[in-house]
Design an enzyme around this catalytic site. Structure first.
Site, PDB file in Angstrom:
ATOM      1  N   CYS A 107      -5.791   1.823  51.405  1.00  0.00           N
ATOM      2  CA  CYS A 107      -7.378   2.356  50.842  1.00  0.00           C
ATOM      3  C   CYS A 107      -7.350   3.821  50.135  1.00  0.00           C
ATOM      4  O   CYS A 107      -6.284   4.639  50.564  1.00  0.00           O
ATOM      5  CB  CYS A 107      -8.202   2.545  52.238  1.00  0.00           C
ATOM      6  SG  CYS A 107      -8.521   1.098  53.140  1.00  0.00           S
ATOM      7  N   ARG A 129      -2.166   2.171  44.776  1.00  0.00           N
ATOM      8  CA  ARG A 129      -2.006   2.357  46.369  1.00  0.00           C
ATOM      9  C   ARG A 129      -1.965   1.072  46.892  1.00  0.00           C
ATOM     10  O   ARG A 129      -1.591   0.735  48.337  1.00  0.00           O
ATOM     11  CB  ARG A 129      -2.879   3.249  46.997  1.00  0.00           C
ATOM     12  CG  ARG A 129      -2.758   4.851  46.628  1.00  0.00           C
ATOM     13  CD  ARG A 129      -3.758   5.549  47.039  1.00  0.00           C
ATOM     14  NE  ARG A 129      -4.108   5.588  48.555  1.00  0.00           N
ATOM     15  CZ  ARG A 129      -3.257   6.516  49.239  1.00  0.00           C
ATOM     16  NH1 ARG A 129      -2.627   7.478  48.605  1.00  0.00           N
ATOM     17  NH2 ARG A 129      -3.436   6.567  50.627  1.00  0.00           N
ATOM     18  N   TRP A 171      -8.176  -1.706  51.296  1.00  0.00           N
ATOM     19  CA  TRP A 171      -7.176  -2.838  51.433  1.00  0.00           C
ATOM     20  C   TRP A 171      -7.434  -3.401  52.875  1.00  0.00           C
ATOM     21  O   TRP A 171      -7.523  -2.649  54.049  1.00  0.00           O
ATOM     22  CB  TRP A 171      -5.806  -1.915  51.637  1.00  0.00           C
ATOM     23  CG  TRP A 171      -4.521  -2.861  51.385  1.00  0.00           C
ATOM     24  CD1 TRP A 171      -4.106  -3.388  50.482  1.00  0.00           C
ATOM     25  CD2 TRP A 171      -3.919  -3.348  52.630  1.00  0.00           C
ATOM     26  NE1 TRP A 171      -2.854  -4.228  50.807  1.00  0.00           N
ATOM     27  CE2 TRP A 171      -3.056  -4.008  52.239  1.00  0.00           C
ATOM     28  CE3 TRP A 171      -3.939  -3.238  53.967  1.00  0.00           C
ATOM     29  CZ2 TRP A 171      -1.716  -4.543  52.922  1.00  0.00           C
ATOM     30  CZ3 TRP A 171      -3.062  -3.682  54.859  1.00  0.00           C
ATOM     31  CH2 TRP A 171      -1.892  -4.428  54.275  1.00  0.00           C
ATOM     32  N   ASN A 193     -10.477   5.853  55.438  1.00  0.00           N
ATOM     33  CA  ASN A 193      -9.054   5.193  55.239  1.00  0.00           C
ATOM     34  C   ASN A 193      -8.484   5.243  56.680  1.00  0.00           C
ATOM     35  O   ASN A 193      -8.375   6.549  57.103  1.00  0.00           O
ATOM     36  CB  ASN A 193      -8.040   5.862  54.296  1.00  0.00           C
ATOM     37  CG  ASN A 193      -6.950   5.400  54.211  1.00  0.00           C
ATOM     38  OD1 ASN A 193      -6.310   4.389  54.926  1.00  0.00           O
ATOM     39  ND2 ASN A 193      -5.796   6.129  53.397  1.00  0.00           N
ATOM     40  N   GLY A 194      -7.932   4.169  57.281  1.00  0.00           N
ATOM     41  CA  GLY A 194      -7.349   4.147  58.523  1.00  0.00           C
ATOM     42  C   GLY A 194      -7.983   3.150  59.488  1.00  0.00           C
ATOM     43  O   GLY A 194      -8.588   2.250  58.764  1.00  0.00           O
ATOM     44  N   GLU A 212      18.413  -4.040  49.190  1.00  0.00           N
ATOM     45  CA  GLU A 212      17.278  -3.278  48.257  1.00  0.00           C
ATOM     46  C   GLU A 212      17.079  -4.148  46.971  1.00  0.00           C
ATOM     47  O   GLU A 212      16.154  -4.486  46.534  1.00  0.00           O
ATOM     48  CB  GLU A 212      17.775  -1.946  48.189  1.00  0.00           C
ATOM     49  CG  GLU A 212      16.926  -1.170  47.132  1.00  0.00           C
ATOM     50  CD  GLU A 212      15.563  -0.936  47.592  1.00  0.00           C
ATOM     51  OE1 GLU A 212      15.249  -1.214  48.619  1.00  0.00           O
ATOM     52  OE2 GLU A 212      14.822  -0.407  46.485  1.00  0.00           O
ATOM     53  N   LYS A 229      13.539  -5.767  46.105  1.00  0.00           N
ATOM     54  CA  LYS A 229      13.027  -5.625  44.638  1.00  0.00           C
ATOM     55  C   LYS A 229      12.429  -6.806  44.050  1.00  0.00           C
ATOM     56  O   LYS A 229      11.137  -6.810  43.548  1.00  0.00           O
ATOM     57  CB  LYS A 229      14.043  -4.723  43.874  1.00  0.00           C
ATOM     58  CG  LYS A 229      14.164  -3.264  43.988  1.00  0.00           C
ATOM     59  CD  LYS A 229      13.145  -2.444  43.781  1.00  0.00           C
ATOM     60  CE  LYS A 229      12.116  -2.153  44.863  1.00  0.00           C
ATOM     61  NZ  LYS A 229      12.458  -1.160  45.807  1.00  0.00           N
ATOM     62  N   GLU A 270       9.335  -8.585  46.204  1.00  0.00           N
ATOM     63  CA  GLU A 270       8.128  -8.177  46.205  1.00  0.00           C
ATOM     64  C   GLU A 270       7.343  -7.843  44.920  1.00  0.00           C
ATOM     65  O   GLU A 270       6.060  -7.941  44.985  1.00  0.00           O
ATOM     66  CB  GLU A 270       7.977  -6.285  46.744  1.00  0.00           C
ATOM     67  CG  GLU A 270       8.814  -5.568  45.874  1.00  0.00           C
ATOM     68  CD  GLU A 270       8.721  -4.015  46.381  1.00  0.00           C
ATOM     69  OE1 GLU A 270       7.976  -3.742  47.238  1.00  0.00           O
ATOM     70  OE2 GLU A 270       9.830  -3.373  46.313  1.00  0.00           O
ATOM     71  N   HIS A 319      28.530 -17.649  57.758  1.00  0.00           N
ATOM     72  CA  HIS A 319      28.124 -17.763  59.005  1.00  0.00           C
ATOM     73  C   HIS A 319      26.879 -18.608  59.091  1.00  0.00           C
ATOM     74  O   HIS A 319      26.002 -18.529  60.169  1.00  0.00           O
ATOM     75  CB  HIS A 319      28.033 -16.664  59.982  1.00  0.00           C
ATOM     76  CG  HIS A 319      29.492 -15.942  60.061  1.00  0.00           C
ATOM     77  ND1 HIS A 319      30.351 -16.388  60.753  1.00  0.00           N
ATOM     78  CD2 HIS A 319      30.041 -14.871  59.220  1.00  0.00           C
ATOM     79  CE1 HIS A 319      31.523 -15.395  60.655  1.00  0.00           C
ATOM     80  NE2 HIS A 319      31.277 -14.799  59.803  1.00  0.00           N
ATOM     81  N   LYS A 379       1.056   0.720  48.222  1.00  0.00           N
ATOM     82  CA  LYS A 379       1.963   1.803  47.760  1.00  0.00           C
ATOM     83  C   LYS A 379       2.548   2.331  49.220  1.00  0.00           C
ATOM     84  O   LYS A 379       3.610   2.640  49.672  1.00  0.00           O
ATOM     85  CB  LYS A 379       1.545   2.650  46.955  1.00  0.00           C
ATOM     86  CG  LYS A 379       2.614   3.552  46.622  1.00  0.00           C
ATOM     87  CD  LYS A 379       3.881   3.189  46.036  1.00  0.00           C
ATOM     88  CE  LYS A 379       5.043   4.214  45.818  1.00  0.00           C
ATOM     89  NZ  LYS A 379       6.323   3.857  45.382  1.00  0.00           N
TER      90      LYS A 379
HETATM   91  O1  M6R Z   1       6.354   5.776  51.489  1.00  0.00           O
HETATM   92  P1  M6R Z   1       7.446   5.241  52.315  1.00  0.00           P
HETATM   93  O2  M6R Z   1       8.935   5.528  51.509  1.00  0.00           O
HETATM   94  O3  M6R Z   1       7.547   5.600  53.704  1.00  0.00           O
HETATM   95  O4  M6R Z   1       7.390   3.570  52.167  1.00  0.00           O
HETATM   96  C1  M6R Z   1       7.970   2.662  53.088  1.00  0.00           C
HETATM   97  C2  M6R Z   1       7.863   1.389  52.622  1.00  0.00           C
HETATM   98  O5  M6R Z   1       6.793   0.899  52.600  1.00  0.00           O
HETATM   99  C3  M6R Z   1       8.268   1.182  50.926  1.00  0.00           C
HETATM  100  O6  M6R Z   1       9.522   1.687  50.855  1.00  0.00           O
HETATM  101  C4  M6R Z   1       8.079  -0.223  50.496  1.00  0.00           C
HETATM  102  O7  M6R Z   1       9.073  -1.109  51.224  1.00  0.00           O
HETATM  103  C5  M6R Z   1       8.262  -0.342  48.804  1.00  0.00           C
HETATM  104  N1  M6R Z   1       7.149  -1.018  48.552  1.00  0.00           N
HETATM  105  C6  M6R Z   1       9.446  -0.853  48.490  1.00  0.00           C
HETATM  106  O8  M6R Z   1       9.696  -0.952  47.100  1.00  0.00           O
END
Ligand code: M6R
Length: 613
Positions: free
Chosen positions: A2, A27, A74, A100-101, A486, A490, A493, A509, A608
């Site tokens: 949010c 966000r 959100w 937010n929360g 990673e 990427k 997502e 395996h 985000k």
């Molecule tokens: O703000 P942070 O680095 O703590 O966030 C952690 C994850 O939510 C963040 O890295 C998420 O996996 C990204 N969208 C990856 O691209």
């Protein structure tokens, strides 16, 4: 998650609030809303993008005045719908609130308020808080907010206004981020600085359980007062925001993700600036200097984070064990926080996070701090919760990251973790020469990265060949196993392609059963200690009809007889290779998402910064 924006001042609030919401779009959200007061309270809420809210407002009269709140939601409690969107209001007293929360005890509070005659129109926890403030309102909004929040369990950043006090905005926080921008006869409050920087660079943050009453008098002069929930006055520290408006604008790039991939060399130069001396084999990290002795004597390091930050943390573990020769382990913060972990004497926990607000990472950090660990933060956002709650830390200095898919923060985290490990290694037993050599290589990473970025068009063309495939594998070994994870994250997502990352040797395996004709398998196959073994794994995929895309070291011609397509990276020592090998994978994911027609910077369902469990 949010996004909150609120305004009190001398200008029309609506355009400032809408512009702020657009800045916070990155966000992640599913609905939006606004409330303004000009004589009477007006509220408008819509499902979908901020542009939908903007279009709706264009058709409505009103929404004038120089005080207001706006929100991107959100969903956590209740479906995505107009009635669940914020602001929530109580019409009896003309109170509106954005949040937010999550309010954990909302069910009990709702029951109590129902008995008092309140009627709820949404399924949210937030509406309960709006009603509670209204129930306790007795002509003083600040007192009503303090009293209500004393009854609340959970996390919140809130902004509240009341029709009866048109020159007052009350904001408060516990656990969720909130920044107050102090301008010339105006305040702009927001979840993060990107919605504030266009108006002022003077800001303050509230600590948990603190409230700020922002006021404007009849002459238009503004003042603020900050206090605890028990109304004890506190003095916040006003600081200067350290970034410019251009840093959060697209410039000539089509997406923030591409912009941030491309600016990695410049950003990493900032990460390094003033911190390394190749000649003296010396690293200067002011943020941890006071704790140097404890770091050198530490028996164990525990690194934690989520998502991309977790992958960077894994590399931190490898650096600490390999370079500093100290025991280290990495754990998902979401697991660590509930696992009842054993914390031996002289444990150091390193929380890795771009935002510094990730709820799980923050909770794991608190848990280990309680158990006596020294806490370090490897964080990007200055003044964020993790940076405030840790004993010491090192900022990434890569500037604001707007793309939901984390890129420059990853390389910034890896670089900082390499520096922290070398800092400890050098003070334990690494020679000045060896440290100097590694620091020299670290300093050359930005220019080496520039060479990789030049291959972006080639990577896009290769991507075109495979982009219709729905299942991909990403494989790597040693230092490049976290890079494989990673790369897969990427791709999934932002492209919504199913991708799995794993150690290359693990494939046989079980996952090898997935390989069918034409399935893309991306191998991180740079020249490192396990190069020959990776070649064996490539053969295993090829012989089953898989298509191999290899990330290889410049000059390696042999790889062309193994792989269908190759992306080259300059040679570098194995520990630092992830800083280079990850770049083609970032580009691959970004091109794949664009080719599949997705909104790269606003991927579905993602936020985000994940500030809820
Ligand atoms: O703000 P942070 O680095 O703590 O966030 C952690 C994850 O939510 C963040 O890295 C998420 O996996 C990204 N969208 C990856 O691209």
């Amino acid at each position: 998650m949010c996004g909150i924006v609120a305004y009190l001042g001398h200008r029309e609030a609506k355009p400032i609030l809408l512009e702020g919401l657009k800045r916070l779009e990155y966000r992640g959200y599913d609905s939006a809303g606004i409330a303004t007061v000009n004589g009477k309270l007006e509220v408008c809420r819509t499902v979908g993008r901020v542009s939908v809210l903007e279009d709706t407002l264009r058709k409505l009269p009103g929404f004038h005045g120089s005080i207001g709140l706006a929100h991107t939601r959100w969903a956590t409690h209740g479906e995505v719908s107009e009635r669940n969107a914020h602001p929530h209001r109580d019409d009896k007293r003309g109170i509106a609130l954005i949040h937010n929360g999550t309010i954990e005890n909302y069910a009990a509070l709702k029951q109590y308020l129902r008995e008092k005659g309140h009627v709820f129109t949404s399924e949210t926890d937030t509406e309960v808080l709006a009603m509670l403030i209204s129930e306790l309102y007795d002509g003083d909004l600040e007192a009503a907010v303090q009293n209500a929040l004393r009854e609340v369990r959970g996390a919140y950043a809130i902004a509240v206004l009341c029709e009866k006090e048109q020159g007052v905005l009350v904001v408060a926080r516990k656990g969720s981020p909130l920044i107050v921008g102090v301008g010339d006869r105006e305040f702009v409050v927001a979840s993060d600085a990107s919605a504030i920087v266009a108006h002022t660079t003077q800001v303050f943050e509230l600590d948990d359980y603190q409230v700020a009453k922002l006021s404007r008098d009849a002459k238009g002069e503004t003042t603020f007062r900050t206090s605890t929930l028990d109304n004890v006055p506190v003095t916040p520290k006003i600081r200067q925001l350290e970034f410019e408006l251009e840093q959060i604008e697209l410039g000539s790039h089509e997406t923030f993700m591409m912009k941030e991939i491309c600016e990695q060399p410049r950003c990493l130069r900032m990460t390094l600036q003033g911190r390394v001396s190749e000649r003296e084999g010396r690293i200067v990290l002011g943020g941890i200097a006071e704790h140097a002795r404890e770091l050198i004597r530490a028996r164990q390091f525990v690194l934690t984070g989520q998502g991309t930050a977790y992958h960077a943390a894994m590399l931190g573990e490898y650096f600490l064990e390999d370079l500093a020769k100290v025991s280290a382990k990495t754990e998902y913060a979401s697991e660590l926080r509930y696992r009842n972990p054993v914390v031996v004497d002289n444990t150091v926990v390193i929380a890795v996070s771009q935002s510094g607000e990730t709820a799980d990472t923050l909770a794991a950090l608190r848990e280990l701090k309680e158990r006596g660990a020294l806490t370090l933060g490897v964080v990007n956002v200055v003044g964020s919760s993790i940076s405030r709650e840790t004993d010491a830390g090192v900022y990434l200095r890569v500037g604001p990251e707007i793309g939901v898919a984390s890129t420059k923060a990853f390389t910034g985290q890896v670089m900082v973790l390499a520096m922290v490990s070398l800092y400890i290694a050098r003070r334990r037993f690494m020679s000045m020469d060896t440290a100097g050599e590694m620091l020299g290589e670290l300093s050359r990473v930005p220019e080496l990265m520039e060479r990789i970025l030049e291959q972006s068009n080639h990577i896009r063309k290769v991507c075109e060949k495979y982009v219709d495939r729905e299942n991909w594998l990403f494989l790597g070994r040693g230092y490049n196993y976290p890079v494989a994870l990673e790369g897969a994250l990427k791709l999934k997502e932002i492209s919504y392609i199913h991708a799995e990352g794993m150690p290359a040797a693990e494939m046989k395996h079980g996952p090898i059963a997935l390989i069918n004709d034409g399935m893309p398998a991306v191998f991180v196959a740079n020249k490192g200690p396990q190069y020959d073994k990776v070649m064996l794994n490539i053969e295993q995929v090829r012989s089953r009809g898989g298509r191999v895309i290899a990330v290889a070291t410049e000059g390696d011609q042999e790889i062309k007889s193994y792989a269908d397509d190759v992306f080259y990276v300059p040679p570098i020592s194995d520990p630092l290779s992830p800083l280079l090998t990850v770049v083609p994978l970032q580009l691959l994911a970004c091109h794949a998402a664009v080719l599949r027609g997705h909104d790269v910077d606003k991927p579905r369902n993602l936020a985000k910064s994940v500030t809820v469990e």
